[in-house]
Design an enzyme around this catalytic site. Structure first.
Site, PDB file in Angstrom:
ATOM      1  N   GLU A 136       6.391  14.513  28.614  1.00 57.49           N
ATOM      2  CA  GLU A 136       7.693  14.049  28.145  1.00 57.49           C
ATOM      3  C   GLU A 136       8.354  15.045  27.212  1.00 57.49           C
ATOM      4  OE1 GLU A 136       7.292  10.177  26.468  1.00 57.49           O
ATOM      5  OE2 GLU A 136       6.834   9.251  28.398  1.00 57.49           O
ATOM      6  N   THR A 137       7.536  15.902  26.612  1.00 62.20           N
ATOM      7  CA  THR A 137       8.081  16.891  25.675  1.00 62.20           C
ATOM      8  C   THR A 137       7.931  18.296  26.251  1.00 62.20           C
ATOM      9  OG1 THR A 137       5.980  17.155  24.519  1.00 62.20           O
ATOM     10  CG2 THR A 137       7.451  15.419  23.728  1.00 62.20           C
ATOM     11  N   TRP A 154      -9.062  21.409  28.325  1.00 57.14           N
ATOM     12  CA  TRP A 154      -8.026  20.420  28.652  1.00 57.14           C
ATOM     13  C   TRP A 154      -7.913  20.312  30.174  1.00 57.14           C
ATOM     14  CZ3 TRP A 154      -3.522  17.599  26.899  1.00 57.14           C
ATOM     15  CH2 TRP A 154      -3.503  17.352  25.524  1.00 57.14           C
ATOM     16  N   VAL A 197      -1.742  23.319  32.371  1.00 53.71           N
ATOM     17  CA  VAL A 197      -0.832  22.625  31.451  1.00 53.71           C
ATOM     18  C   VAL A 197       0.130  21.781  32.283  1.00 53.71           C
ATOM     19  CG1 VAL A 197       0.831  22.848  29.579  1.00 53.71           C
ATOM     20  CG2 VAL A 197      -0.997  24.549  29.831  1.00 53.71           C
ATOM     21  N   HIS A 255       6.120  20.783  25.314  1.00 50.24           N
ATOM     22  CA  HIS A 255       4.919  21.525  24.925  1.00 50.24           C
ATOM     23  C   HIS A 255       4.496  22.520  25.999  1.00 50.24           C
ATOM     24  CE1 HIS A 255       3.262  18.307  27.440  1.00 50.24           C
ATOM     25  NE2 HIS A 255       2.316  19.176  27.727  1.00 50.24           N
TER      26      HIS A 255
HETATM   27  N1  RBF Z   1      -3.724  22.272  26.677  1.00 47.29           N
HETATM   28  C1  RBF Z   1      -3.902  22.423  27.993  1.00 47.29           C
HETATM   29  O1  RBF Z   1      -4.682  23.287  28.419  1.00 47.29           O
HETATM   30  N2  RBF Z   1      -3.215  21.649  28.899  1.00 47.29           N
HETATM   31  C2  RBF Z   1      -2.308  20.706  28.498  1.00 47.29           C
HETATM   32  O2  RBF Z   1      -1.724  20.042  29.365  1.00 47.29           O
HETATM   33  C3  RBF Z   1      -2.085  20.542  27.107  1.00 47.29           C
HETATM   34  N3  RBF Z   1      -1.159  19.654  26.673  1.00 47.29           N
HETATM   35  C4  RBF Z   1      -0.900  19.598  25.333  1.00 47.29           C
HETATM   36  C5  RBF Z   1       0.143  18.759  24.870  1.00 47.29           C
HETATM   37  C6  RBF Z   1       0.455  18.735  23.514  1.00 47.29           C
HETATM   38  C7  RBF Z   1       1.581  17.858  23.051  1.00 47.29           C
HETATM   39  C8  RBF Z   1      -0.280  19.523  22.604  1.00 47.29           C
HETATM   40  C9  RBF Z   1       0.060  19.527  21.129  1.00 47.29           C
HETATM   41  C10 RBF Z   1      -1.311  20.326  23.048  1.00 47.29           C
HETATM   42  C11 RBF Z   1      -1.630  20.374  24.405  1.00 47.29           C
HETATM   43  N4  RBF Z   1      -2.651  21.199  24.881  1.00 47.29           N
HETATM   44  C12 RBF Z   1      -2.837  21.355  26.216  1.00 47.29           C
HETATM   45  C13 RBF Z   1      -3.573  21.867  23.930  1.00 47.29           C
HETATM   46  C14 RBF Z   1      -3.149  23.281  23.541  1.00 47.29           C
HETATM   47  O3  RBF Z   1      -3.385  24.178  24.600  1.00 47.29           O
HETATM   48  C15 RBF Z   1      -3.984  23.726  22.298  1.00 47.29           C
HETATM   49  O4  RBF Z   1      -5.350  23.594  22.587  1.00 47.29           O
HETATM   50  C16 RBF Z   1      -3.667  22.946  21.039  1.00 47.29           C
HETATM   51  O5  RBF Z   1      -2.269  22.907  20.820  1.00 47.29           O
HETATM   52  C17 RBF Z   1      -4.369  23.559  19.803  1.00 47.29           C
HETATM   53  O6  RBF Z   1      -3.916  24.906  19.579  1.00 47.29           O
END
Ligand code: RBF
Length: 172
Positions: free
Chosen positions: A94-95, A31, A90, A97
């Protein structure tokens, strides 16, 4: 001076232990790859700069930052390592998470470190926006991947130094 500790990207190289002979794991989240890959480059180059051998650096990718602790546990189970560096980003949205993921990663890596005695390094950016992330991935606030590598080398040296000690506390 306390302020001197705010940015390890400008660290004192003369105080660094040699990373020659140390073995490292690096776990990188996909991500926000444009950020995390910049962290990875800074991290990898810093390990090499201080003597680590490419053959002693093991890298895996995980889908998102939430998977960093599991990826870290898997790589530490497969190889005998002096430190495991976890890199992710990360970005606040808006939420909420980001709060859940960031807290889970912090807690997961803390627990892994305490239970295993291996340093698990927190290289997770937790920015409010993309600009803040770029500033910390080779921008005006340095590269937190470099800082994670510096911490890994220092903690790896501490682990090696302490491994001869007979007195133990806690879990091991
Ligand atoms: N993973 C990241 O490394 N960076 C992010 O900014 C990020 N934003 C996410 C936002 C949402 C709403 C969700 C559900 C997941 C996000 N993830 C992000 C992925 C998270 O780390 C993970 O891979 C997934 O939730 C699957 O377990």
């Amino acid at each position: 001076m306390a302020s001197a500790l705010k940015n390890l990207s400008q660290y004192d190289e003369s105080t660094m232990p040699s990373a020659e002979g140390m073995r490292f794991g690096i776990v990188v989240a996909e991500w926000n790859a444009h950020i995390t890959h910049a962290l990875y480059e800074g991290c990898y180059e810093t390990l090499l700069k201080h003597g680590a051998l490419e053959a002693n650096i093991h890298t895996v990718q995980v889908p998102g930052s939430f998977e960093l602790p599991t990826g870290a546990k898997l790589i530490a189970s497969r190889h005998s390592l002096d430190a495991v560096i976890c890199l992710g980003c990360v970005i606040e949205g808006e939420t909420r998470h980001n709060e859940y993921i960031n807290n889970a990663v912090a807690l997961g890596l803390t627990n892994l470190g305490i239970v295993s005695g291996i340093p698990f390094i927190f290289g997770l950016l937790t920015p409010n926006n993309e600009e803040q992330a770029l500033d910390r991935a080779g921008g005006k606030h340095g590269n937190k991947g470099v800082e994670a590598a510096v911490t890994a080398i220092r903690m790896g040296a501490l682990k090696q130094e302490m491994s001869n000690s007979k007195s133990k506390i806690g879990y091991s």
